[in-house]
Design a protein around this motif. Sequence first.
Motif, PDB file in Angstrom:
ATOM      1  N   GLU A  57       0.819  -1.215   0.000  1.00  0.00           N
ATOM      2  CA  GLU A  57       0.000   0.000   0.000  1.00  0.00           C
ATOM      3  C   GLU A  57       0.851   1.263   0.000  1.00  0.00           C
ATOM      4  O   GLU A  57       0.435   2.299  -0.503  1.00  0.00           O
ATOM      5  N   ALA A  58       2.054   1.181   0.559  1.00  0.00           N
ATOM      6  CA  ALA A  58       2.960   2.334   0.572  1.00  0.00           C
ATOM      7  C   ALA A  58       3.769   2.437  -0.716  1.00  0.00           C
ATOM      8  O   ALA A  58       4.582   3.346  -0.863  1.00  0.00           O
ATOM      9  N   GLY A  59       3.548   1.505  -1.644  1.00  0.00           N
ATOM     10  CA  GLY A  59       4.297   1.519  -2.892  1.00  0.00           C
ATOM     11  C   GLY A  59       5.714   0.998  -2.726  1.00  0.00           C
ATOM     12  O   GLY A  59       6.575   1.271  -3.545  1.00  0.00           O
ATOM     13  N   ARG A  60       5.965   0.258  -1.669  1.00  0.00           N
ATOM     14  CA  ARG A  60       7.288  -0.282  -1.398  1.00  0.00           C
ATOM     15  C   ARG A  60       7.271  -1.804  -1.369  1.00  0.00           C
ATOM     16  O   ARG A  60       8.006  -2.429  -0.619  1.00  0.00           O
ATOM     17  N   GLY A  61       6.425  -2.404  -2.181  1.00  0.00           N
ATOM     18  CA  GLY A  61       6.291  -3.847  -2.193  1.00  0.00           C
ATOM     19  C   GLY A  61       7.547  -4.585  -2.613  1.00  0.00           C
ATOM     20  O   GLY A  61       7.676  -5.777  -2.377  1.00  0.00           O
ATOM     21  N   TYR A  62       8.494  -3.874  -3.209  1.00  0.00           N
ATOM     22  CA  TYR A  62       9.747  -4.496  -3.635  1.00  0.00           C
ATOM     23  C   TYR A  62      10.715  -4.665  -2.463  1.00  0.00           C
ATOM     24  O   TYR A  62      11.719  -5.344  -2.581  1.00  0.00           O
ATOM     25  N   LEU A  63      10.414  -4.038  -1.328  1.00  0.00           N
ATOM     26  CA  LEU A  63      11.262  -4.168  -0.147  1.00  0.00           C
ATOM     27  C   LEU A  63      10.829  -5.359   0.693  1.00  0.00           C
ATOM     28  O   LEU A  63       9.746  -5.898   0.531  1.00  0.00           O
ATOM     29  N   GLY A  64      11.637  -5.713   1.605  1.00  0.00           N
ATOM     30  CA  GLY A  64      11.303  -6.751   2.565  1.00  0.00           C
ATOM     31  C   GLY A  64      11.830  -6.337   3.914  1.00  0.00           C
ATOM     32  O   GLY A  64      12.221  -5.198   4.118  1.00  0.00           O
TER      33      GLY A  64
END
Length: 114
Positions: A57-64
Amino acid sequence: MTGRPYRRRGRGVQARFLVRELPGITVTAAEDGVRDAERRGSLADTARRAAERALAEAGRGYLGGRLELRAHGGGARGRDSLHRAAGRAAALAVTATLRGDDTQVSVRATRHFR
């Protein structure tokens, strides 16, 4: 007396999120108050899904990242409220980390009546 006095704690969840560049979320669930390994695993799954959703939702789905989860209290009657609290704590810890705030979050498990 050298030990700390016993203090009764309510039901609740503490979460801390540490971001990393690799996708995927690792959950470390402490067994403080949640004795059953199966229940610890289901709390960890709930928290993992909430953290992944918050990153997406924050547009940071590529992070973990690494999510440290500690639940206290419980019992059969408080299982649903602990699951809701774990989800809220994970989402709050992720958003606090992305904002640069304190990464340790505590959420009290409240019982909802229908």
